[in-house]
Write a protein that holds these residues in place. Structure first.
Motif, PDB file in Angstrom:
ATOM      1  N   PRO A   1       6.938   3.855   2.370  1.00  0.00           N
ATOM      2  CA  PRO A   1       8.148   4.436   2.984  1.00  0.00           C
ATOM      3  C   PRO A   1       8.674   3.606   4.156  1.00  0.00           C
ATOM      4  N   TYR A   2       7.749   3.015   4.933  1.00  0.00           N
ATOM      5  CA  TYR A   2       8.184   2.213   6.071  1.00  0.00           C
ATOM      6  C   TYR A   2       8.828   0.906   5.617  1.00  0.00           C
TER       7      TYR A   2
ATOM      8  N   PRO B   1       0.839  -1.211   0.000  1.00  0.00           N
ATOM      9  CA  PRO B   1       0.000   0.000   0.000  1.00  0.00           C
ATOM     10  C   PRO B   1       0.872   1.259   0.000  1.00  0.00           C
ATOM     11  N   VAL B   2       0.360   2.330  -0.592  1.00  0.00           N
ATOM     12  CA  VAL B   2       1.116   3.564  -0.760  1.00  0.00           C
ATOM     13  C   VAL B   2       1.530   4.141   0.595  1.00  0.00           C
ATOM     14  N   ARG B   3       0.659   4.039   1.572  1.00  0.00           N
ATOM     15  CA  ARG B   3       0.980   4.591   2.891  1.00  0.00           C
ATOM     16  C   ARG B   3       2.077   3.792   3.591  1.00  0.00           C
ATOM     17  N   MET B   4       2.192   2.529   3.288  1.00  0.00           N
ATOM     18  CA  MET B   4       3.181   1.661   3.945  1.00  0.00           C
ATOM     19  C   MET B   4       4.532   1.647   3.226  1.00  0.00           C
TER      20      MET B   4
END
Length: 160
Positions: free
Chosen positions: A26-27, A21-24
């Motif tokens: 970077p992590y 997912p896009v939000r995940m």
């Protein structure tokens, strides 16, 4: 030319990345970079990797010492002193490896062993540097003598 295995590998990587997912992202990217950095650091500091570096450095110093003995005949005492410096770390490393604890205690002292091997590698590289300086000084001395001899010959030809 395009290699089909590279195309398949890159498409598999892109498919895997697209599942994140896009939000995940970077992590996950930060975690992957951190994990690869930790693995690289661990691999670089393992004792057997350090021993490989030391063996390479010892081979280079041995070759340089042989070359220095051939080129620097005037500096025999300095060469003997450098050779004893060279033999001391080599024998010290062998003695430390002989007295290494068993595998149960190995993990506990692995950091200490790695630091000792890093110091030994620095010492061997320092010996190599001093030998290179000695060889360069011999070259400079020989060049100065040749220049002086050529000037004397030139002066002798001009005066006659």
């Amino acid at each position: 030319m395009c290699d089909t295995s590279n195309i398949l590998q890159s498409s598999a990587v892109f498919r895997t990345i697209s599942l994140i997912p896009v939000r995940m992202f970077p992590y996950v990217a930060l975690g992957a970079v951190s994990a690869s950095l930790a693995i690289y650091t661990l691999h670089h500091n393992l004792p057997w990797t350090r021993l490989d570096h030391i063996n390479d450095a010892i081979a280079i110093v041995d070759e340089t010492l042989t070359h220095a003995k051939a080129k620097c005949t005037r500096d025999y005492l300095v060469l003997v002193e450098a050779e004893t410096w060279f033999l001391r770390p080599s024998s010290q490393c062998l003695l430390e490896m002989h007295n290494m604890p068993g595998w149960k205690n190995y993990l506990r002292v692995m950091v200490t062993i790695s630091r000792a091997l890093a110091m030994l590698e620095r010492e061997v590289r320092g010996i190599h540097t001093s030998l290179l300086v000695l060889v360069e000084a011999a070259h400079q001395r020989k060049l100065t003598e040749d220049i002086r001899e050529d000037q004397e010959i030139g002066d002798g030809v001009l005066h006659s």
